[in-house]
Enzyme design. Structure first.
Site, short mmCIF file in Angstrom:
data_model
loop_
_atom_site.label_atom_id
_atom_site.label_comp_id
_atom_site.label_asym_id
_atom_site.label_seq_id
_atom_site.Cartn_x
_atom_site.Cartn_y
_atom_site.Cartn_z
N TYR A 15 0.87 -1.19 0.00
CA TYR A 15 0.00 0.00 0.00
C TYR A 15 0.89 1.22 0.00
O TYR A 15 1.83 1.33 0.81
CB TYR A 15 -0.90 0.01 1.25
CG TYR A 15 -1.75 1.26 1.34
CD1 TYR A 15 -3.03 1.29 0.81
CD2 TYR A 15 -1.25 2.43 1.93
CE1 TYR A 15 -3.80 2.44 0.85
CE2 TYR A 15 -2.01 3.58 1.98
CZ TYR A 15 -3.28 3.58 1.45
OH TYR A 15 -4.04 4.72 1.49
N GLU A 63 -3.40 7.27 -4.48
CA GLU A 63 -3.37 6.04 -3.67
C GLU A 63 -3.15 4.84 -4.58
O GLU A 63 -3.95 4.60 -5.50
CB GLU A 63 -4.70 5.89 -2.92
CG GLU A 63 -4.72 4.68 -2.00
CD GLU A 63 -6.07 4.52 -1.29
OE1 GLU A 63 -7.10 4.40 -1.97
OE2 GLU A 63 -6.08 4.54 -0.05
#
Ligand code: GDP
Ligand code: MN
Length: 382
Positions: A109, A193
């Site tokens: 992530y 993101e």
């Protein structure tokens, strides 16, 4: 302003962030053509909607033949996809992104956003990519770390190494991090993101998924970004309200609110909840309200099938009560709603405003204080 994954990947690619090769498709035929153009033997068919959680909801399909691509495309296009981020109504899939399938060794992530406490962009990273970051935050907060960017807007070696060490990525991450930071700054992003950023079998880092949001306040100087807006993905009520300069956000309660000022609007929503009901919207008409925009605001509230009572809380300063009153009048001529309306209309031109409503014979219940108004609207709502 949110943009689609395929748009975000195109921007990131301009900044030399590695992304999978892909083709956009709005028909099954184009999806099959796309996979043939890409070549290879594994493709991923991805629903393009402004919401995450597509993988778990069946919106990301790994296919091993053009026939499988056709089947996945047919199953997705024109259908509603319900993910944990769309709400129960889901979102209709109008576009697909067909990508080359990659062999994934690890999912990370990595996001970039503004750390408001430090007033700087910060990378937020976790070795537990691919899953919901909210879930990681709840279960294992130590698995997420934030690294602020220094004021020179360059990613130094120490930061790059610290991030790579935390993720246990063996390669030098500095070029990738700098590219992301440049894209973030030069496109006035509010968020980038990558979930997941993946390490492929050969160690290459690739942005397998990309979400990007552009700062609304910067759109005036980012005309290329403004063009990426997809109105089909936005709440039609919010699009309509924005066209009239109203600050409107749809919510899931039953009491429509018409208020001037964001703070007063929030206080109004709080007091409605305190009295045991839920607001159907946030609506701040702002200081520049005209009869036309007030009319549009009332039409949005009165025509909303979720709204079972309306609370008007106007504390007139710059906003004049007669403008609001004329807005309600004009809206009722069009909508002719039976929904009960409770009005607290005080301040500039309050007598004129109240007289306009009374003379027109519109059925309104009058309140003097906010507390009284909230009690009345909750009682009035069936
Ligand atoms: P999201 O669920 O909306 O966040 O969509 P993602 O783009 O993150 O895709 C969800 C998951 O699908 C990823 O975490 C991967 O596990 C898987 N996936 C996506 N693309 C590929 C691919 O090219 N190859 C493989 N093997 N899996 C993929
Ligand atoms: Mn994802």
């Amino acid at each position: 302003m949110n943009i689609h994954e395929y748009q975000a990947k195109s921007i990131l690619s301009d900044f030399a962030v590695p992304v999978p090769r892909g083709r956009l498709a709005t028909t099954t035929e184009a999806a099959v053509d796309g996979c043939r153009e890409l070549g290879g033997s594994v493709w991923v068919v991805k629903a393009q909607i402004h919401a995450g959680g597509r993988g778990k909801a069946g919106g990301v399909k790994v296919c091993r033949s053009p026939e499988a691509v056709a089947e996945a495309a047919g199953a997705l296009l024109g259908h509603r996809l319900v993910t944990h981020q769309t709400g129960s109504e889901g979102k209709v899939v109008n576009k697909l992104y067909i990508e080359e399938g990659l062999e994934i060794a690890h999912e990370y992530y990595l996001s970039l956003l503004i750390d408001r406490e430090q007033g700087k962009p910060a990378f937020v990273v976790s070795p537990r990519g691919g899953t919901d970051i909210e879930q990681v935050a709840a279960e294992e907060p130590a698995a997420i770390r934030s690294f602020a960017v220094d004021d020179t807007q360059t990613v130094d070696d120490t930061t790059a190494r610290a991030i790579a060490d935390f993720l246990t990525v063996p390669s030098d991450m500095r070029p990738l991090l700098q590219s992301l930071l440049d894209a973030f700054n030069q496109r006035d992003a509010a968020l980038i993101e990558l979930n997941p950023l993946v390490a492929c079998g050969d160690g290459r880092l690739v942005a397998l998924d990309a979400k990007m949001a552009i700062d609304d306040n910067a759109l005036y100087r980012q005309p290329e970004m403004a063009k990426l807006r997809d109105l089909a993905e936005e709440d039609p009520r919010e699009v309509e309200a924005a066209a009239y300069g109203l600050n409107y956000i749809a919510l899931d309660g039953t009491i429509g609110c018409m208020v001037n000022g964001a703070g007063l609007a929030m206080a109004t929503m709080d007091i409605i909840q305190r009295k045991g009901a839920k607001p159907a919207n946030f609506l701040d008409v702002g200081g520049g309200v005209t009869v036309e925009s007030a009319t549009e605001g009332f039409k949005l509230l009165l025509a909303d099938r979720h709204v079972r009572a309306v609370l008007v809380n106007i504390f007139g300063g710059i906003v004049r009560c007669d403008i609001i009153a004329n807005g309600l009048l004009a809206a009722q001529k069009i909508v002719q709603s039976q929904v009960p309306v409770v009005m607290r209309l005080v301040g500039t031109h309050e007598e004129e405003g109240q007289a306009i409503i009374r003379d027109a014979g519109i059925d309104v219940r009058w309140a003097t204080t906010l507390d009284e108004a909230a009690t009345m609207v909750v009682a009035a709502h069936p």
